[in-house]
Scaffold this motif. Structure first.
Motif, PDB file in Angstrom:
ATOM      1  N   ASN A   1      44.322  45.627  49.340  1.00  0.00           N
ATOM      2  CA  ASN A   1      43.148  46.013  48.553  1.00  0.00           C
ATOM      3  C   ASN A   1      42.649  44.839  47.716  1.00  0.00           C
ATOM      4  O   ASN A   1      43.296  43.799  47.642  1.00  0.00           O
ATOM      5  CB  ASN A   1      43.435  47.253  47.705  1.00  0.00           C
ATOM      6  CG  ASN A   1      44.495  46.987  46.655  1.00  0.00           C
ATOM      7  OD1 ASN A   1      44.580  45.883  46.106  1.00  0.00           O
ATOM      8  ND2 ASN A   1      45.324  47.985  46.390  1.00  0.00           N
ATOM      9  N   LEU A   2      41.485  45.027  47.103  1.00  0.00           N
ATOM     10  CA  LEU A   2      40.815  43.918  46.412  1.00  0.00           C
ATOM     11  C   LEU A   2      41.639  43.395  45.228  1.00  0.00           C
ATOM     12  O   LEU A   2      41.670  42.193  44.967  1.00  0.00           O
ATOM     13  CB  LEU A   2      39.429  44.380  45.952  1.00  0.00           C
ATOM     14  CG  LEU A   2      38.373  43.286  45.770  1.00  0.00           C
ATOM     15  CD1 LEU A   2      38.284  42.378  46.978  1.00  0.00           C
ATOM     16  CD2 LEU A   2      37.021  43.925  45.478  1.00  0.00           C
ATOM     17  N   GLU A   3      42.340  44.310  44.587  1.00  0.00           N
ATOM     18  CA  GLU A   3      43.171  43.916  43.445  1.00  0.00           C
ATOM     19  C   GLU A   3      44.317  43.014  43.910  1.00  0.00           C
ATOM     20  O   GLU A   3      44.610  41.978  43.298  1.00  0.00           O
ATOM     21  CB  GLU A   3      43.727  45.186  42.799  1.00  0.00           C
ATOM     22  CG  GLU A   3      44.265  44.998  41.408  1.00  0.00           C
ATOM     23  CD  GLU A   3      44.866  46.296  40.880  1.00  0.00           C
ATOM     24  OE1 GLU A   3      45.568  46.234  39.873  1.00  0.00           O
ATOM     25  OE2 GLU A   3      44.629  47.365  41.498  1.00  0.00           O
ATOM     26  N   ALA A   4      44.952  43.416  44.997  1.00  0.00           N
ATOM     27  CA  ALA A   4      46.051  42.617  45.551  1.00  0.00           C
ATOM     28  C   ALA A   4      45.520  41.285  46.084  1.00  0.00           C
ATOM     29  O   ALA A   4      46.181  40.248  45.963  1.00  0.00           O
ATOM     30  CB  ALA A   4      46.745  43.400  46.666  1.00  0.00           C
ATOM     31  N   PHE A   5      44.317  41.320  46.660  1.00  0.00           N
ATOM     32  CA  PHE A   5      43.685  40.089  47.136  1.00  0.00           C
ATOM     33  C   PHE A   5      43.491  39.104  45.988  1.00  0.00           C
ATOM     34  O   PHE A   5      43.840  37.920  46.083  1.00  0.00           O
ATOM     35  CB  PHE A   5      42.343  40.407  47.805  1.00  0.00           C
ATOM     36  CG  PHE A   5      41.546  39.188  48.179  1.00  0.00           C
ATOM     37  CD1 PHE A   5      41.881  38.440  49.316  1.00  0.00           C
ATOM     38  CD2 PHE A   5      40.471  38.773  47.409  1.00  0.00           C
ATOM     39  CE1 PHE A   5      41.148  37.303  49.652  1.00  0.00           C
ATOM     40  CE2 PHE A   5      39.740  37.643  47.738  1.00  0.00           C
ATOM     41  CZ  PHE A   5      40.081  36.904  48.870  1.00  0.00           C
ATOM     42  N   ALA A   6      42.950  39.617  44.865  1.00  0.00           N
ATOM     43  CA  ALA A   6      42.719  38.766  43.699  1.00  0.00           C
ATOM     44  C   ALA A   6      44.031  38.159  43.206  1.00  0.00           C
ATOM     45  O   ALA A   6      44.104  36.970  42.891  1.00  0.00           O
ATOM     46  CB  ALA A   6      42.048  39.577  42.588  1.00  0.00           C
TER      47      ALA A   6
ATOM     48  N   GLU B   1      45.119  34.117  43.037  1.00  0.00           N
ATOM     49  CA  GLU B   1      45.568  33.514  41.783  1.00  0.00           C
ATOM     50  C   GLU B   1      47.017  33.061  41.876  1.00  0.00           C
ATOM     51  O   GLU B   1      47.574  32.507  40.924  1.00  0.00           O
ATOM     52  CB  GLU B   1      45.397  34.528  40.642  1.00  0.00           C
ATOM     53  CG  GLU B   1      43.928  34.707  40.266  1.00  0.00           C
ATOM     54  CD  GLU B   1      43.654  35.993  39.504  1.00  0.00           C
ATOM     55  OE1 GLU B   1      44.619  36.717  39.173  1.00  0.00           O
ATOM     56  OE2 GLU B   1      42.472  36.280  39.261  1.00  0.00           O
ATOM     57  N   GLY B   2      47.654  33.315  43.009  1.00  0.00           N
ATOM     58  CA  GLY B   2      49.030  32.877  43.205  1.00  0.00           C
ATOM     59  C   GLY B   2      50.052  33.766  42.517  1.00  0.00           C
ATOM     60  O   GLY B   2      51.209  33.401  42.383  1.00  0.00           O
TER      61      GLY B   2
END
Ligand SMILES: [Zn+2]
Length: 261
Positions: free
Chosen positions: A213-218, A222-223
């Motif tokens: 999901n987008l949160e996990a992608f972000a 960010e590493g």
């Protein structure tokens, strides 16, 4: 991610409505993102003032938030699905192609490879026939690395500098052959960000999974949480080494068919 570290994202084929994927096994499909998911990730990066770079650009490690965008395999969706989104947001990317797949159903035609190149994207090599390189003889390695490079260069009319390992598998011989062939870098799929201190022949990349999901992608960009992924990855590699690549792939295909996986 601090300015000196950049996460390299690894994408594969994208899914377009009504279009058949190149392969249908669950182990393949979990790496396939619907084009809308890809677009929402790129839109989030843009909105958050991230830059999207190809491998050559990323290796300059510019200041400010940036990711490196890469695609493996050379599916036709590189040109017809990924490139339009990247151009819309002003991002670059490196497309690693399996030279022997070009012109076969679902993969880029040589004319389309030239089109991607002409649009300003970077072209790299992802072997000739997509084997696990660590399993090969010297003669096979030459074909998969040296001959594949020449084939892509003949299509483009210029040299290419970047190589990525099918399935992320490589060993010391792989890196030596790639270096001798004239590749300036080799990327694998180990879970770490890269920095000026990273070996050019051991560039880590983070696989983009369909269910991310987008949160996990972000967080990945960010590493954050990469160490956790790295532990899982290392455990997997340990099992692969113990049972062999072929047995591992069989086990994995059985496991991925389970409803809860
Ligand atoms: Zn691949």
């Amino acid at each position: 991610m601090s300015a000196s570290h950049i996460v390299f994202l690894m994408y594969h084929e994208l899914e377009l409505a009504g279009r058949k994927l190149c392969q249908s096994e669950p182990g393949y499909v979990r790496y396939i993102l619907p084009v809308d998911t890809f677009r929402s990730q790129i839109a989030w990066l843009k909105q958050s003032n991230w830059r999207g770079l190809n491998v050559t650009q990323a290796l300059a490690y510019p200041a400010g938030p940036a990711v490196c965008i890469t695609f493996d395999d050379g599916c036709e969706t590189d040109l017809i699905a990924a490139a339009p989104v990247l151009r819309e947001f002003g991002y670059n990317a490196t497309f690693y192609l399996a030279a022997g797949f070009l012109g076969t159903p679902g993969y880029l035609h040589p004319d389309q490879v030239r089109e991607l190149d002409a649009q300003g994207f970077e072209i790299g090599c992802h072997s000739m026939t997509h084997p696990y390189l660590s399993d090969l003889s010297a003669a096979e390695l030459k074909r998969e690395i040296v001959d594949a490079k020449l084939k892509i260069e003949q299509i483009l009319g210029h040299t290419i500098r970047h190589f990525s390992c099918p399935g992320g598998r490589y060993d010391q011989r792989t890196l030596e052959v790639a270096c001798k062939a004239g590749f300036a870098t080799v990327a694998n799929s180990e879970f770490h960000a890269n920095s000026a201190g990273t070996s050019l022949y051991k560039l880590g990349r983070i696989a983009m999974l369909r269910d991310l999901n987008l949160e996990a992608f972000a967080a990945l960009c960010e590493g954050r949480g990469l160490w956790k992924k790295r532990l899982q990855h290392n455990a997997r590699r340990g099992v692969q080494r113990a049972v062999g690549n072929r047995t591992y792939d069989h086990l994995r295909s059985v496991i991925l068919r389970e409803p809860n996986e």
